[in-house]
Design a protein around this motif. Sequence first.
Motif, mmCIF file in Angstrom:
data_model
loop_
_atom_site.group_PDB
_atom_site.id
_atom_site.type_symbol
_atom_site.label_atom_id
_atom_site.label_comp_id
_atom_site.label_asym_id
_atom_site.label_seq_id
_atom_site.Cartn_x
_atom_site.Cartn_y
_atom_site.Cartn_z
ATOM 1 N N ALA A 118 46.684 23.966 19.013
ATOM 2 C CA ALA A 118 45.709 24.906 19.574
ATOM 3 C C ALA A 118 46.193 25.493 20.893
ATOM 4 O O ALA A 118 45.889 26.651 21.227
ATOM 5 N N LEU A 119 46.984 24.723 21.656
ATOM 6 C CA LEU A 119 47.436 25.180 22.968
ATOM 7 C C LEU A 119 48.733 25.978 22.909
ATOM 8 O O LEU A 119 49.100 26.638 23.893
ATOM 9 N N ALA A 120 49.426 25.945 21.791
ATOM 10 C CA ALA A 120 50.736 26.593 21.684
ATOM 11 C C ALA A 120 50.734 28.059 22.113
ATOM 12 O O ALA A 120 51.655 28.507 22.802
ATOM 13 N N PRO A 121 49.713 28.884 21.749
ATOM 14 C CA PRO A 121 49.740 30.293 22.166
ATOM 15 C C PRO A 121 49.668 30.501 23.671
ATOM 16 O O PRO A 121 49.969 31.598 24.161
ATOM 17 N N ASP B 180 41.676 35.614 26.850
ATOM 18 C CA ASP B 180 40.351 35.796 26.252
ATOM 19 C C ASP B 180 39.514 34.536 26.427
ATOM 20 O O ASP B 180 40.005 33.481 26.821
ATOM 21 N N ASP B 181 38.232 34.657 26.108
ATOM 22 C CA ASP B 181 37.310 33.533 26.277
ATOM 23 C C ASP B 181 37.661 32.368 25.371
ATOM 24 O O ASP B 181 37.469 31.200 25.737
ATOM 25 N N ALA B 182 38.202 32.658 24.188
ATOM 26 C CA ALA B 182 38.552 31.587 23.252
ATOM 27 C C ALA B 182 39.665 30.707 23.820
ATOM 28 O O ALA B 182 39.634 29.478 23.686
ATOM 29 N N ALA B 183 40.641 31.350 24.470
ATOM 30 C CA ALA B 183 41.748 30.597 25.061
ATOM 31 C C ALA B 183 41.250 29.703 26.196
ATOM 32 O O ALA B 183 41.628 28.532 26.313
ATOM 33 N N GLN C 124 49.362 29.474 32.828
ATOM 34 C CA GLN C 124 49.853 30.808 33.191
ATOM 35 C C GLN C 124 48.720 31.810 32.998
ATOM 36 O O GLN C 124 48.211 32.001 31.886
ATOM 37 N N GLU C 125 48.335 32.475 34.081
ATOM 38 C CA GLU C 125 47.140 33.325 34.048
ATOM 39 C C GLU C 125 47.226 34.426 33.000
ATOM 40 O O GLU C 125 46.262 34.684 32.260
ATOM 41 N N LEU D 163 41.185 25.379 26.646
ATOM 42 C CA LEU D 163 41.600 24.617 27.811
ATOM 43 C C LEU D 163 40.448 23.780 28.376
ATOM 44 O O LEU D 163 40.639 22.641 28.804
ATOM 45 N N ASN D 164 39.262 24.333 28.359
ATOM 46 C CA ASN D 164 38.106 23.596 28.866
ATOM 47 C C ASN D 164 37.781 22.385 27.998
ATOM 48 O O ASN D 164 37.326 21.351 28.493
ATOM 49 N N THR D 165 38.021 22.516 26.693
ATOM 50 C CA THR D 165 37.814 21.379 25.795
ATOM 51 C C THR D 165 38.780 20.245 26.127
ATOM 52 O O THR D 165 38.394 19.071 26.188
ATOM 53 N N VAL D 166 40.048 20.621 26.343
ATOM 54 C CA VAL D 166 41.045 19.618 26.723
ATOM 55 C C VAL D 166 40.671 18.984 28.060
ATOM 56 O O VAL D 166 40.768 17.769 28.246
ATOM 57 N N ALA D 167 40.222 19.827 29.008
ATOM 58 C CA ALA D 167 39.849 19.317 30.326
ATOM 59 C C ALA D 167 38.682 18.335 30.239
ATOM 60 O O ALA D 167 38.652 17.320 30.944
#
Length: 430
Positions: free
Chosen positions: A21-24, A49-52, A43-44, A56-60
Motif C-alpha cells: 500500500a505504501l509503495a506508490p 491525494d487524501d487516499a495517500a 516526500q511531500e 500513512l495515517n493508518t500506519v501511524a
Amino acid sequence: MITFDDTEQHLVSLLKAHREALAPLGPLLINRDLNGRVRIVAQEDRVTDDAARARLNTVAAEMREKLGAHVAPQGSLVLYETDLDAVAASGLSRPLSEDLPGYRIVDRLATGTRWSTVEEPSRGAARRIVFFSIKGGVGRSTALAACARHLAQRGRKVMVVDLDLESPGLSSSLLPDDRCPRYGVTDWMVEDLVGNADEMIKDMVAVSDLSELGDIRVVPAHGAEPGDYLLKLGRVWMPKVTADRATEPWPRRLNRLINALEAHDTPDVLLIDSRSGIDETASAVVTDLGAHLVCLFAIHGAQTWTGYRILFEHWKRAGVVKDIRDRLQIVAGLVPETDSVAYVEALRQASWDLFGEYLYDEVEAGATAEFSFDVSEPDAPHYPWAIHWNRGFAALERLHGNEVVVDDERVRAVFGEVFDGLDKLTPAED
C-alpha cells in the motif's frame, strides 16, 4: 513493555505489512528524536491525494498502538518534507532494513557522535594512525610514545596528538614540563567556537627532546597553563554556528584542526591517542579523522570483547563494515610474562571469533571470500600484535630527559611486534 531496542523490529514488521500500500509513496524516513520517539517522514510531492494521506495515517495509528511511549505523545506522527535527503543528512541516517529498500531511520543525538559513518582515509601526505581501546589501563599511551620514538629513529617526521582529553597526560611521556607549548587541543576547540583559533596553531606544537633521534612534534590536550580546564572541556564538544547560521558538528571541527596541524608541520606520520570507551570523543577519532590504521588495544577478558562486540555489531547494522574493517588491527596489550603463548593464542581465538561474526565475509564451500582470514593468518587484522609486558615496562613510561636510560633492546622486546606492523605501513628512511 516496548523498549528502545524493540522499536526497530516492530517498525520493520509494521512497514513490511503495509509495504504494498505504501509503495506508490516512494522512500520513507523514520525520524527518531532525542528522547527516542519516532515519526514517519514522507516526500511531500509524492503524497498528492487524501487516499495517500489516509494510508500513512493508518500506519501511524498502528505505530502508536504498537510502540506506546516510543512515539510522540501529541500531534501527528506523519511529517511531510520536500527534501528527504536533506532530512537524512541532518541526523545519523542508515537503512532501516535490507527488506525495505529506500526506507531509512534518522537518529537525533545530543552529541556529534557518528560511529555509523566512516570517513575515507585521509588523502594528505601523513599516515594517520589511531590508538584506541575499549577500557583504560592497557598501556595504550605508553605504546604510542614508544612507537613515536621508534618511527623517528627510522627517519619519519612524527606528530603526536593527545585526544584523550578527559584523561590527558600523553605529552608527559614525550615532553619535559618546560617544553609544553602555550596552547593545546582543548584551547583551540574552545576558541574556535568564537572564531579566535586561527593564530593558535603555531603555539600548539612542541618539539620533543627525543628529536635528537629523529623529529617528533607533540600536540598536548592542554597548554602549559591548563587554566580552568574543566570549564573548557565542557565546551569542547559543542557544534559551531557559522556566520551564515549553518552548524558545524564538533567532529568536523576536530577534523579541521587535524588538517590545519598537518598542513602547518607536514609530518610523515600522525599518531593520535584516543580516549578509551565508546563515547563521542572516541567516535570522532576512530571514524571521522580519515585514519589509515586504527589499533584496537585488547586485554583478553569479557569487558574487552563485550565492548568490541557492541561496536562491531553497530557497524554491521549501519552497513559500514566494509568502510572500516581493512583499517583495523588488534593489539594485545600487556601480555603477561607467564604463560604468554597460551594467553596470546586465547586472545587471538576470541578476536577471530568476533571478526568472523561481524566483519569478515562468510565463506561458502568452494568459494573465495573478498575479506576473510583463517585464525592463524599473521597478516589478518584479528591476529594480535603483542606487547610483551616485563618488569622493566614501568621504566618506559617517561622516555625523555635524563630520568631513565632507555634500553633499546628492552623496548623492542616489549613493543617489537607493533613496531614491525607500523613499519609496513610507513615508508622508512634508514
